[in-house]
Design a protein around this motif. Structure first.
Motif, PDB file in Angstrom:
ATOM      1  N   TYR A  12     -39.661  10.911  43.759  1.00 56.64           N
ATOM      2  CA  TYR A  12     -39.496  10.190  45.045  1.00 56.64           C
ATOM      3  C   TYR A  12     -39.126   8.894  44.641  1.00 56.64           C
ATOM      4  O   TYR A  12     -40.398   8.177  44.318  1.00 56.64           O
ATOM      5  CB  TYR A  12     -40.802  10.361  45.963  1.00 56.64           C
ATOM      6  N   PRO A  13     -38.133   8.308  44.327  1.00 51.50           N
ATOM      7  CA  PRO A  13     -37.688   7.008  43.783  1.00 51.50           C
ATOM      8  C   PRO A  13     -37.990   6.093  44.804  1.00 51.50           C
ATOM      9  O   PRO A  13     -37.822   4.879  44.707  1.00 51.50           O
ATOM     10  CB  PRO A  13     -36.318   7.082  43.185  1.00 51.50           C
ATOM     11  N   VAL A  14     -38.079   6.221  46.233  1.00 52.35           N
ATOM     12  CA  VAL A  14     -38.232   5.500  47.362  1.00 52.35           C
ATOM     13  C   VAL A  14     -39.717   5.515  48.049  1.00 52.35           C
ATOM     14  O   VAL A  14     -39.796   6.743  48.545  1.00 52.35           O
ATOM     15  CB  VAL A  14     -36.833   5.792  48.364  1.00 52.35           C
ATOM     16  N   VAL A  15     -40.306   4.660  47.981  1.00 48.29           N
ATOM     17  CA  VAL A  15     -41.507   4.451  48.799  1.00 48.29           C
ATOM     18  C   VAL A  15     -41.399   3.730  50.240  1.00 48.29           C
ATOM     19  O   VAL A  15     -40.907   2.602  50.319  1.00 48.29           O
ATOM     20  CB  VAL A  15     -42.790   3.831  48.044  1.00 48.29           C
ATOM     21  N   ILE A  16     -41.684   4.439  51.174  1.00 48.79           N
ATOM     22  CA  ILE A  16     -41.655   4.020  52.685  1.00 48.79           C
ATOM     23  C   ILE A  16     -43.055   3.784  53.341  1.00 48.79           C
ATOM     24  O   ILE A  16     -43.731   4.589  53.339  1.00 48.79           O
ATOM     25  CB  ILE A  16     -40.809   4.764  53.531  1.00 48.79           C
ATOM     26  N   GLY A  26     -44.205  -1.237  62.393  1.00 53.67           N
ATOM     27  CA  GLY A  26     -43.540  -1.829  61.303  1.00 53.67           C
ATOM     28  C   GLY A  26     -43.131  -0.804  60.134  1.00 53.67           C
ATOM     29  O   GLY A  26     -43.862   0.075  60.110  1.00 53.67           O
ATOM     30  N   CYS A  27     -42.071  -1.273  59.498  1.00 48.32           N
ATOM     31  CA  CYS A  27     -41.787  -0.477  58.285  1.00 48.32           C
ATOM     32  C   CYS A  27     -41.139  -1.411  57.177  1.00 48.32           C
ATOM     33  O   CYS A  27     -40.541  -2.175  57.284  1.00 48.32           O
ATOM     34  CB  CYS A  27     -40.790   0.489  58.587  1.00 48.32           C
ATOM     35  N   SER A  28     -41.618  -1.239  56.072  1.00 50.95           N
ATOM     36  CA  SER A  28     -41.260  -1.721  54.879  1.00 50.95           C
ATOM     37  C   SER A  28     -41.178  -0.582  53.800  1.00 50.95           C
ATOM     38  O   SER A  28     -41.457   0.427  53.878  1.00 50.95           O
ATOM     39  CB  SER A  28     -42.111  -2.598  54.264  1.00 50.95           C
ATOM     40  N   TYR A  29     -40.117  -0.925  52.616  1.00 48.41           N
ATOM     41  CA  TYR A  29     -39.952  -0.057  51.667  1.00 48.41           C
ATOM     42  C   TYR A  29     -39.713  -0.534  50.407  1.00 48.41           C
ATOM     43  O   TYR A  29     -39.430  -1.872  50.152  1.00 48.41           O
ATOM     44  CB  TYR A  29     -38.512   0.884  52.002  1.00 48.41           C
ATOM     45  N   SER A  30     -39.607   0.234  49.392  1.00 52.45           N
ATOM     46  CA  SER A  30     -39.283  -0.273  47.955  1.00 52.45           C
ATOM     47  C   SER A  30     -38.995   0.840  47.195  1.00 52.45           C
ATOM     48  O   SER A  30     -39.003   1.883  47.306  1.00 52.45           O
ATOM     49  CB  SER A  30     -40.833  -0.690  47.412  1.00 52.45           C
ATOM     50  N   PHE A  31     -37.981   0.354  45.980  1.00 52.09           N
ATOM     51  CA  PHE A  31     -37.658   1.325  45.054  1.00 52.09           C
ATOM     52  C   PHE A  31     -38.573   1.316  43.884  1.00 52.09           C
ATOM     53  O   PHE A  31     -38.972   0.235  43.463  1.00 52.09           O
ATOM     54  CB  PHE A  31     -36.227   1.083  44.653  1.00 52.09           C
ATOM     55  N   VAL A  32     -39.121   2.298  43.449  1.00 52.73           N
ATOM     56  CA  VAL A  32     -40.221   2.623  42.330  1.00 52.73           C
ATOM     57  C   VAL A  32     -39.855   1.797  41.037  1.00 52.73           C
ATOM     58  O   VAL A  32     -40.972   1.352  40.423  1.00 52.73           O
ATOM     59  CB  VAL A  32     -40.257   3.951  41.876  1.00 52.73           C
ATOM     60  N   HIS A  33     -38.505   1.878  40.694  1.00 50.55           N
ATOM     61  CA  HIS A  33     -38.097   1.056  39.485  1.00 50.55           C
ATOM     62  C   HIS A  33     -38.324  -0.632  39.656  1.00 50.55           C
ATOM     63  O   HIS A  33     -38.249  -1.291  38.633  1.00 50.55           O
ATOM     64  CB  HIS A  33     -37.028   1.315  39.018  1.00 50.55           C
ATOM     65  N   GLY A 141     -31.174  10.934  48.518  1.00 51.85           N
ATOM     66  CA  GLY A 141     -31.179  11.799  49.889  1.00 51.85           C
ATOM     67  C   GLY A 141     -32.742  11.441  50.144  1.00 51.85           C
ATOM     68  O   GLY A 141     -33.473  10.943  49.639  1.00 51.85           O
ATOM     69  N   GLN A 142     -32.706  11.998  51.655  1.00 53.10           N
ATOM     70  CA  GLN A 142     -34.054  11.733  52.245  1.00 53.10           C
ATOM     71  C   GLN A 142     -35.232  12.707  51.658  1.00 53.10           C
ATOM     72  O   GLN A 142     -36.301  12.105  51.696  1.00 53.10           O
ATOM     73  CB  GLN A 142     -33.770  12.336  53.765  1.00 53.10           C
ATOM     74  N   HIS A 143     -34.681  13.647  50.901  1.00 57.03           N
ATOM     75  CA  HIS A 143     -35.830  14.555  50.252  1.00 57.03           C
ATOM     76  C   HIS A 143     -36.533  13.633  48.801  1.00 57.03           C
ATOM     77  O   HIS A 143     -37.275  14.127  48.495  1.00 57.03           O
ATOM     78  CB  HIS A 143     -35.217  15.747  49.602  1.00 57.03           C
ATOM     79  N   GLN A 144     -35.974  12.440  48.849  1.00 54.45           N
ATOM     80  CA  GLN A 144     -36.544  11.681  47.816  1.00 54.45           C
ATOM     81  C   GLN A 144     -37.221  10.384  48.191  1.00 54.45           C
ATOM     82  O   GLN A 144     -37.727   9.659  47.436  1.00 54.45           O
ATOM     83  CB  GLN A 144     -35.237  11.111  46.507  1.00 54.45           C
ATOM     84  N   PHE A 145     -37.570  10.575  49.609  1.00 55.28           N
ATOM     85  CA  PHE A 145     -38.377   9.552  49.997  1.00 55.28           C
ATOM     86  C   PHE A 145     -39.785  10.059  49.948  1.00 55.28           C
ATOM     87  O   PHE A 145     -40.245  11.165  50.322  1.00 55.28           O
ATOM     88  CB  PHE A 145     -37.661   9.240  51.582  1.00 55.28           C
ATOM     89  N   ARG A 146     -40.657   8.949  49.863  1.00 60.93           N
ATOM     90  CA  ARG A 146     -42.146   9.238  49.675  1.00 60.93           C
ATOM     91  C   ARG A 146     -42.966   8.296  50.833  1.00 60.93           C
ATOM     92  O   ARG A 146     -42.378   7.400  51.014  1.00 60.93           O
ATOM     93  CB  ARG A 146     -42.816   9.017  48.300  1.00 60.93           C
ATOM     94  N   PHE A 401     -49.352   0.374  48.028  1.00 58.39           N
ATOM     95  CA  PHE A 401     -50.219   1.688  47.559  1.00 58.39           C
ATOM     96  C   PHE A 401     -49.415   2.582  47.166  1.00 58.39           C
ATOM     97  O   PHE A 401     -49.915   3.547  46.462  1.00 58.39           O
ATOM     98  CB  PHE A 401     -51.172   1.747  48.881  1.00 58.39           C
ATOM     99  N   GLY A 402     -48.285   2.907  47.860  1.00 58.53           N
ATOM    100  CA  GLY A 402     -47.399   3.874  47.602  1.00 58.53           C
ATOM    101  C   GLY A 402     -46.789   3.986  46.079  1.00 58.53           C
ATOM    102  O   GLY A 402     -46.635   4.829  45.313  1.00 58.53           O
ATOM    103  N   LEU A 403     -46.812   2.614  45.796  1.00 56.08           N
ATOM    104  CA  LEU A 403     -46.423   2.409  44.344  1.00 56.08           C
ATOM    105  C   LEU A 403     -47.282   2.596  43.401  1.00 56.08           C
ATOM    106  O   LEU A 403     -47.207   2.897  42.122  1.00 56.08           O
ATOM    107  CB  LEU A 403     -45.860   0.962  44.365  1.00 56.08           C
ATOM    108  N   ASN A 404     -48.520   2.444  43.816  1.00 54.45           N
ATOM    109  CA  ASN A 404     -49.690   2.342  42.860  1.00 54.45           C
ATOM    110  C   ASN A 404     -50.957   2.977  43.505  1.00 54.45           C
ATOM    111  O   ASN A 404     -51.731   2.146  43.773  1.00 54.45           O
ATOM    112  CB  ASN A 404     -49.987   1.093  41.995  1.00 54.45           C
TER     113      ASN A 404
END
Length: 553
Positions: A12-16, A26-33, A141-146, A401-404
């Motif tokens: 899951y390279p994208v954390v929402i 509200g909503c924010s997101y990040s790419f794991v890398h 793809g959406q299946h790669q979102f966490r 938190f999603g990232l760590n």
């Protein structure tokens, strides 16, 4: 029944992060890398430079249970003359606070709370995904979102489980996804992660303690954290957090009451829309910047239908209503702010000492709240601060938190947790009707509360309580978990304050070479240090997830 497979965050390279709030979401997101957190600031039918979140509103046409509009579009739809018999659902998150829910009317149009949240989250999520597609996320793809969803610290295990159920129904994740694909984090804990990131400018170090006062629309949550720098920078929850439903919607309710009192002789002729326009002035302009000193003015909407635009008795002059600072303080602000100050005082007493208090959340940005906290606590705490973009502190923290997920190492349970057992009977202490005499002559006491987790005692996030049981093949095992938020440890599962939390069913897997009726040993492992309760069973060296039914009394 599937055995628990290991979770791989790299899938899951994208954390929402999603902050589903009482009044705004509200909503924010990040790419794991790359760790940079991006906020979603464009919302449908909304002027985007006012506020980076969107209203938590559902609109249902007539008596339909199919949501027709959401967010700001729902608010605009309700203003149309055609919406007369329709339903605008608002502040329904309060239905998950069991202390308040018991006094609330049933939801309209045959909706359940899971339906209402799922309807909103489904539409909210579709918009978020379309915004991500416009950006760099189009390669995924959406299946790669966490996902990481925020919940009030004071919510029960059942309320958290309802939130997870709604997220699955909304299509964020699938029923059979690994449970770690959707994480829950408490709102003040998320805010703490955000403030800790901003801590460099505040100069907080090892063993320093800071309080998060997360004041939102519905709830105000407080927790004290201690910084631990022994191996990297980590946070420990230092006091058993506390929360109350005394957020800024309670200011709105008091303001509405005050306006009704002022216009009581005209109430029959004032249309509801005119009243809402006055309330909008309060919510958008007066509430955030009120300082307790200056009088405030509301220009009356043309639709008020008043015979005269002057009435000195209520402060009406040339179509403008003047409300004195003293009256606003006494009738609207002070009763709610006093509750918040009492919560802060309580946490300060428990923590002993404090280097900083951070005010976050939409209500946290109120000037008057800041002034009152400074007045009461400025001399006792080194720093009272409102971090930048404090209304986004919770949702940005959810992404961190999603990232760590291992950045918070210790949490403090708000309940005693235990199961029902029999232990040796004590004459004169245990009630005679709980006495059981076994075939071997031993005398036991039924209904005893066997403690798994001690309320208020710090728990490591990996803390696992394991107890051994046995079952007769191929029968399933059920185990009932009880909880209490009493000061004293409960002796019986029937003691005052003890309630049933959940039934766990441990389905018996197919075992080769085991006869029907044969005894099978199993261990039940419960993890209480995470935000959500997690239960697993170990049968013959293999770990299995369990199904859990939350009690609905």
């Amino acid at each position: 029944m599937t055995s628990s497979r290991p979770f791989n965050p790299n899938d899951y390279p994208v954390v929402i992060g999603i902050d589903f709030g009482t009044t705004f979401s509200g909503c924010s997101y990040s790419f794991v890398h790359n760790d940079e957190v991006v906020d979603i600031v464009k919302w449908p039918k909304q002027n985007n430079n006012v506020y980076p979140k969107t209203p938590t509103l559902n609109f249902y046409q007539g008596s339909s249970n199919q949501m027709a509009h959401w967010g700001n579009a729902a608010r605009l739809e309700m203003l149309r003359p055609t919406a007369r018999n329709s339903v605008l659902l608002k502040q329904y998150k309060l239905y998950l606070d069991e202390n308040i829910a018991k006094d609330l009317p049933p939801l309209p149009n045959g909706l359940t709370i899971v339906d209402a949240i799922a309807d909103y989250l489904h539409a909210f999520h579709e918009h978020v995904v379309s915004e991500l597609r416009k950006g760099f996320a189009r390669n995924y793809g959406q299946h790669q979102f966490r996902y990481c969803l925020t919940v009030p610290a004071m919510w029960s295990d059942r309320a958290k489980s309802t939130m997870r159920e709604a997220a699955i129904k909304a299509g964020l994740i699938e029923e059979n996804d690994h449970r770690d694909r959707l994480m829950l984090i408490s709102e003040p804990e998320a805010a703490a992660l955000y403030c800790e990131k901003k801590c460099e400018q505040y100069n907080l170090g090892h063993n320093d303690q800071f309080m998060i006062c997360d004041a939102g629309g519905g709830t105000v949550d407080l927790i004290v954290f201690r910084i631990d720098e022994r191996s990297g920078r980590k946070l420990k929850e230092w006091t058993k957090g506390h929360g109350q439903s005394c957020g800024s919607v309670f200011l709105d309710r008091r303001m509405r009451k005050l306006l009704k009192k002022k216009f009581k002789e005209y109430l029959s002729s004032i249309p509801a829309s005119a009243f809402e326009t006055m309330m909008d002035t309060f919510v958008d302009l007066i509430k955030p910047q009120f300082d307790g000193v200056e009088d405030q003015f509301i220009s009356l909407p043309a639709a008020m239908n008043l015979e005269s635009l002057n009435n000195p008795a209520i402060g009406l002059e040339d179509g403008t209503l003047c409300i004195s600072a003293a009256e606003l303080k006494q009738e609207v602000f002070e009763p709610v702010i006093k509750e918040v100050l009492a919560l802060i005082e309580d946490q300060l007493m428990k923590a002993g000492s404090m280097q900083a208090i951070f005010l976050v959340g939409g209500f946290g940005s109120s000037n008057y709240l800041f002034d009152r906290v400074m007045e009461d606590f400025g001399s006792r705490v080194g720093l009272v601060a409102v971090p930048p973009r404090c209304e986004l502190a919770v949702v940005r923290g959810a992404v961190y938190f999603g990232l760590n997920p291992r950045i918070v190492t210790t949490r403090i349970p708000r309940y005693w947790y235990g199961i029902d057992t029999t232990t040796s009977f004590e004459e004169g202490i245990d009630p005679p009707n709980y006495k059981i005499v076994r075939a071997d002559g031993s005398v036991r006491c039924d209904n005893r509360f066997s403690v798994y987790v001690w309320r208020g005692r710090p728990l490591d996030i990996d803390n696992c309580m394991s107890k051994d049981f046995f079952a007769y093949y191929p029968h399933h095992t059920t185990c009932t978990l009880y909880a209490a938020d009493t000061e004293e440890q409960p002796r019986y599962i029937t003691s005052p304050g003890v309630r049933k939390v959940a039934n766990f069913t441990i389905p018996m897997p197919e075992l080769t070479g085991v006869m029907e009726g044969e005894k099978v040993d199993l261990s039940i492992k419960m993890y209480f240090g995470e935000v959500e309760l997690r239960v697993e069973a170990v049968i013959r060296g293999k770990t299995y997830g369990t199904t859990c039914t939350f009690d609905t009394d």
